[in-house]
Design a protein around this motif. Structure first.
Motif, PDB file in Angstrom:
ATOM      1  N   HIS A 186      -4.878  13.677  16.172  1.00  0.00           N
ATOM      2  CA  HIS A 186      -5.166  14.791  17.079  1.00  0.00           C
ATOM      3  C   HIS A 186      -4.741  14.432  18.500  1.00  0.00           C
ATOM      4  CE1 HIS A 186      -7.257  18.411  18.440  1.00  0.00           C
ATOM      5  NE2 HIS A 186      -7.786  17.686  19.411  1.00  0.00           N
ATOM      6  N   ALA A 187      -5.070  13.219  18.924  1.00  0.00           N
ATOM      7  CA  ALA A 187      -4.696  12.783  20.277  1.00  0.00           C
ATOM      8  C   ALA A 187      -3.184  12.632  20.396  1.00  0.00           C
ATOM      9  CB  ALA A 187      -5.395  11.461  20.603  1.00  0.00           C
ATOM     10  N   MET A 188      -2.544  12.071  19.381  1.00  0.00           N
ATOM     11  CA  MET A 188      -1.093  11.887  19.435  1.00  0.00           C
ATOM     12  C   MET A 188      -0.365  13.233  19.522  1.00  0.00           C
ATOM     13  SD  MET A 188       1.502  10.228  16.601  1.00  0.00           S
ATOM     14  CE  MET A 188       1.403  11.682  15.547  1.00  0.00           C
ATOM     15  N   LEU A 189      -0.777  14.175  18.702  1.00  0.00           N
ATOM     16  CA  LEU A 189      -0.095  15.471  18.686  1.00  0.00           C
ATOM     17  C   LEU A 189      -0.348  16.245  19.967  1.00  0.00           C
ATOM     18  CD1 LEU A 189      -0.798  16.425  14.972  1.00  0.00           C
ATOM     19  CD2 LEU A 189       1.354  15.616  15.957  1.00  0.00           C
ATOM     20  N   GLY A 190      -1.486  16.013  20.596  1.00  0.00           N
ATOM     21  CA  GLY A 190      -1.774  16.695  21.855  1.00  0.00           C
ATOM     22  C   GLY A 190      -0.912  16.216  23.003  1.00  0.00           C
ATOM     23  N   ALA A 191      -0.380  14.985  22.897  1.00  0.00           N
ATOM     24  CA  ALA A 191       0.457  14.419  23.973  1.00  0.00           C
ATOM     25  C   ALA A 191       1.862  14.121  23.465  1.00  0.00           C
ATOM     26  CB  ALA A 191      -0.196  13.145  24.504  1.00  0.00           C
ATOM     27  N   PHE A 192       2.300  14.843  22.443  1.00  0.00           N
ATOM     28  CA  PHE A 192       3.547  14.478  21.753  1.00  0.00           C
ATOM     29  C   PHE A 192       4.789  14.725  22.610  1.00  0.00           C
ATOM     30  CE2 PHE A 192       7.069  15.324  18.821  1.00  0.00           C
ATOM     31  CZ  PHE A 192       7.059  14.134  18.117  1.00  0.00           C
ATOM     32  N   GLN A 193       5.704  13.741  22.578  1.00  0.00           N
ATOM     33  CA  GLN A 193       7.000  13.859  23.238  1.00  0.00           C
ATOM     34  C   GLN A 193       8.079  13.583  22.194  1.00  0.00           C
ATOM     35  OE1 GLN A 193       6.921  11.079  26.479  1.00  0.00           O
ATOM     36  NE2 GLN A 193       5.558  12.328  27.737  1.00  0.00           N
ATOM     37  N   ALA A 194       8.846  14.607  21.848  1.00  0.00           N
ATOM     38  CA  ALA A 194       9.793  14.496  20.734  1.00  0.00           C
ATOM     39  C   ALA A 194      10.897  13.479  20.984  1.00  0.00           C
ATOM     40  CB  ALA A 194      10.411  15.871  20.438  1.00  0.00           C
ATOM     41  N   ASN A 195      11.213  13.182  22.240  1.00  0.00           N
ATOM     42  CA  ASN A 195      12.322  12.270  22.532  1.00  0.00           C
ATOM     43  C   ASN A 195      11.874  10.862  22.901  1.00  0.00           C
ATOM     44  OD1 ASN A 195      14.434  14.217  22.152  1.00  0.00           O
ATOM     45  ND2 ASN A 195      13.850  15.147  24.107  1.00  0.00           N
ATOM     46  N   HIS A 196      10.628  10.559  22.644  1.00  0.00           N
ATOM     47  CA  HIS A 196      10.120   9.210  22.931  1.00  0.00           C
ATOM     48  C   HIS A 196      10.799   8.204  21.995  1.00  0.00           C
ATOM     49  CE1 HIS A 196       7.315   5.838  23.308  1.00  0.00           C
ATOM     50  NE2 HIS A 196       6.870   6.417  24.423  1.00  0.00           N
ATOM     51  N   PRO A 197      11.098   6.986  22.461  1.00  0.00           N
ATOM     52  CA  PRO A 197      11.728   5.976  21.594  1.00  0.00           C
ATOM     53  C   PRO A 197      10.956   5.714  20.301  1.00  0.00           C
ATOM     54  CG  PRO A 197      11.803   5.265  23.877  1.00  0.00           C
ATOM     55  CD  PRO A 197      10.988   6.511  23.857  1.00  0.00           C
ATOM     56  N   ALA A 198       9.625   5.857  20.328  1.00  0.00           N
ATOM     57  CA  ALA A 198       8.836   5.655  19.110  1.00  0.00           C
ATOM     58  C   ALA A 198       9.201   6.670  18.034  1.00  0.00           C
ATOM     59  CB  ALA A 198       7.345   5.739  19.436  1.00  0.00           C
ATOM     60  N   VAL A 199       9.571   7.867  18.472  1.00  0.00           N
ATOM     61  CA  VAL A 199       9.980   8.902  17.515  1.00  0.00           C
ATOM     62  C   VAL A 199      11.320   8.540  16.890  1.00  0.00           C
ATOM     63  CG1 VAL A 199      10.534  11.350  17.239  1.00  0.00           C
ATOM     64  CG2 VAL A 199       8.676  10.659  18.768  1.00  0.00           C
ATOM     65  N   ASP A 200      12.224   7.990  17.689  1.00  0.00           N
ATOM     66  CA  ASP A 200      13.518   7.566  17.157  1.00  0.00           C
ATOM     67  C   ASP A 200      13.339   6.486  16.085  1.00  0.00           C
ATOM     68  OD1 ASP A 200      14.810   9.276  18.939  1.00  0.00           O
ATOM     69  OD2 ASP A 200      14.926   7.727  20.494  1.00  0.00           O
ATOM     70  N   VAL A 201      12.438   5.531  16.350  1.00  0.00           N
ATOM     71  CA  VAL A 201      12.173   4.465  15.376  1.00  0.00           C
ATOM     72  C   VAL A 201      11.622   5.056  14.089  1.00  0.00           C
ATOM     73  CG1 VAL A 201      10.734   2.445  14.892  1.00  0.00           C
ATOM     74  CG2 VAL A 201      11.826   2.691  17.135  1.00  0.00           C
ATOM     75  N   LEU A 245       3.333  18.967  11.714  1.00  0.00           N
ATOM     76  CA  LEU A 245       4.567  18.495  12.327  1.00  0.00           C
ATOM     77  C   LEU A 245       4.900  19.319  13.569  1.00  0.00           C
ATOM     78  CD1 LEU A 245       6.914  16.446  11.530  1.00  0.00           C
ATOM     79  CD2 LEU A 245       8.124  18.465  10.705  1.00  0.00           C
ATOM     80  N   PRO A 246       5.067  18.698  14.736  1.00  0.00           N
ATOM     81  CA  PRO A 246       5.480  19.453  15.925  1.00  0.00           C
ATOM     82  C   PRO A 246       6.842  20.117  15.701  1.00  0.00           C
ATOM     83  CG  PRO A 246       4.665  17.280  16.543  1.00  0.00           C
ATOM     84  CD  PRO A 246       4.799  17.279  15.049  1.00  0.00           C
ATOM     85  N   LEU A 247       7.012  21.307  16.242  1.00  0.00           N
ATOM     86  CA  LEU A 247       8.245  22.069  16.039  1.00  0.00           C
ATOM     87  C   LEU A 247       9.468  21.276  16.487  1.00  0.00           C
ATOM     88  CD1 LEU A 247       9.792  24.655  15.335  1.00  0.00           C
ATOM     89  CD2 LEU A 247       9.253  25.502  17.638  1.00  0.00           C
ATOM     90  N   GLN A 298      12.652  20.237  14.114  1.00  0.00           N
ATOM     91  CA  GLN A 298      14.050  20.570  14.376  1.00  0.00           C
ATOM     92  C   GLN A 298      14.936  19.329  14.307  1.00  0.00           C
ATOM     93  OE1 GLN A 298      13.347  22.491  18.149  1.00  0.00           O
ATOM     94  NE2 GLN A 298      13.362  24.540  17.246  1.00  0.00           N
ATOM     95  N   ARG A 299      14.448  18.203  14.833  1.00  0.00           N
ATOM     96  CA  ARG A 299      15.228  16.963  14.772  1.00  0.00           C
ATOM     97  C   ARG A 299      15.424  16.502  13.330  1.00  0.00           C
ATOM     98  NH1 ARG A 299      13.773  12.218  18.781  1.00  0.00           N
ATOM     99  NH2 ARG A 299      15.804  11.588  17.941  1.00  0.00           N
ATOM    100  N   ILE A 300      14.373  16.605  12.526  1.00  0.00           N
ATOM    101  CA  ILE A 300      14.477  16.204  11.123  1.00  0.00           C
ATOM    102  C   ILE A 300      15.455  17.102  10.378  1.00  0.00           C
ATOM    103  CG2 ILE A 300      13.219  16.009   8.941  1.00  0.00           C
ATOM    104  CD1 ILE A 300      10.723  15.328  10.594  1.00  0.00           C
ATOM    105  N   ALA A 301      15.332  18.423  10.590  1.00  0.00           N
ATOM    106  CA  ALA A 301      16.193  19.378   9.885  1.00  0.00           C
ATOM    107  C   ALA A 301      17.667  19.111  10.163  1.00  0.00           C
ATOM    108  CB  ALA A 301      15.821  20.803  10.288  1.00  0.00           C
ATOM    109  N   GLU A 302      17.982  18.689  11.371  1.00  0.00           N
ATOM    110  CA  GLU A 302      19.374  18.423  11.747  1.00  0.00           C
ATOM    111  C   GLU A 302      19.917  17.156  11.086  1.00  0.00           C
ATOM    112  OE1 GLU A 302      19.038  18.178  15.944  1.00  0.00           O
ATOM    113  OE2 GLU A 302      18.833  20.357  16.242  1.00  0.00           O
TER     114      GLU A 302
END
Length: 397
Positions: free
Chosen positions: A283-298, A329-331, A335-339
């Protein structure tokens, strides 16, 4: 316990005013209006193939019972404007609940598919009795906030994370929901909440919600990937849920070998932790989610082989028109996954096998809670066949 089998809705589920359900032909009309938004009698006759007088015989009782209303006609050219019919959201509503390892989410959904109120709270007590006391308070709050008449509540749909063990409504959830494991949830929750209750797993109800309120309005065959603390999903075939022999169709995580990464959001939370960003829960992670954070790339790099395998298996075995990426899943991440998902699809004689389009869900908010709320409404008013066998009514023994 009362068991509802496909194509039935017992008369004891009707209220005295007869508004709690619809006949098979009425469901056809209401289903079309749910997908279309509104339509004239002429539109309905064209879409159903029924004669205009047959449409009139169907819609007049629905108007009289308050389930449909006639919008004020708007002139748009020469001739008398056609009156549009639409679902009357004020006539009925359902409650949807999503019981997760870290929280419980609630949605009040009206007959027209509008979210009227929402609540999301951490589970104060994972024991079922304590959780139900909290849930009853949440329900009372949203009914008051939405100014709804409690007598028009159709029922409560509940999505619980976990898989069915093949014995009624007994689920096997993660360790954090131990008190909910391997017990008859349908009767226990119906008795504790005092209402009719439909139980399914979170992936199935999210897929059902997508079928009614999202991509399902234009796509009748799709697979739904459900991302949360775990990873699962559901299957919609010809507009109806395909649940399988034991209710576990869409358990896509089981496709993956044991040593492959599970592409779930808990793994994403741990990826953030590796990068020095700590969140106590999803809940906390999704509330502050940044799609382009390096952790997301990993996380994406680790997850893509698993997602490619799952999507390829779905494409080869189910042949859907669409694979929907949803759940919590954040929108932007969807979108990044779909691509980036790649399907195994070798060429032969200059052709590739037709494959599914991949797209994020069209439903914004808690997909499982919204989907769970659609289940009682679909069972009462929209489905020509009810695809659910687990429903309990505390007043029917």
């Amino acid at each position: 316990m009362t068991v509802i089998t496909a194509g039935t809705f017992p008369p004891q589920f009707l209220r005295d005013d007869g508004r709690r359900t619809a006949t098979a032909n009425e469901r056809l009309v209401m289903n079309l209006l749910s997908r279309q938004g509104s339509a004239s009698r002429a539109d309905l006759a064209r879409l159903t193939g029924l004669a205009p007088h047959s449409i009139t015989r169907l819609v007049e009782p629905l108007i009289a019972r308050g389930l449909l209303y006639e919008a004020i006609p708007i002139a748009a050219g020469v001739g008398k404007p056609a009156t549009k019919l639409a679902l009357n959201g004020a006539s009925a509503f359902a409650i949807g609940l999503s019981v997760m390892t870290d929280a419980v989410s609630l949605v009040l959904l009206d007959l027209a598919g509008n979210v009227q109120a929402t609540r999301c709270e951490k589970l104060a007590d994972i024991e079922i009795s304590g959780a139900c006391r909290q849930i009853r308070t949440m329900i009372d709050g949203v009914v008051v906030a939405a100014k709804r008449d409690r007598s028009t509540l159709v029922g409560i749909g509940i999505g619980v994370t976990g898989y069915f063990i093949g014995d009624g409504a007994r689920l096997n959830p993660p360790r954090l929901l131990d008190p909910w494991a391997l017990v008859p949830l349908d009767t226990m929750l119906a008795d504790a909440l005092g209402e009719k209750v439909w139980i399914d797993n979170d992936g199935n109800v999210a897929a059902i919600g997508e079928a009614m309120l999202g991509h399902g309005r234009t796509m009748r065959d799709f697979a739904y990937l459900y991302f949360s603390a775990g990873f699962g999903g559901g299957i919609i075939s010809q507009g109806l849920p395909l649940r399988g022999r034991h209710g576990n169709a869409g358990e896509f995580a089981s496709i993956l070998p044991l040593d492959w990464p599970q592409p779930n959001l808990e793994a994403l939370r741990l990826s953030f932790q590796e990068k020095g960003v700590t969140f106590p829960d999803l809940h906390a992670m999704l509330g502050a989610f940044q799609a382009n954070h390096p952790a997301v790339d990993v996380w994406l790099e680790r997850s893509l082989p698993s997602l490619n395998l799952v999507a390829s298996a779905i494409s080869a075995t189910i042949d859907p028109g669409l694979i929907v990426l949803g759940g919590r899943l954040p929108l932007a991440l969807g979108q990044r996954i779909a691509e980036r998902i790649t399907l195994t699809n070798p060429e032969r004689r200059g052709y590739h096998r037709p494959t599914a389009r991949i797209a994020p869900s069209l439903i914004h908010g808690d997909a499982a809670a919204i989907g769970a709320a659609t289940v009682p409404l679909r069972a009462a008013f929209f489905d020509p066949e009810q695809g659910f066998t687990m429903v309990s009514d505390p007043g029917v023994k």
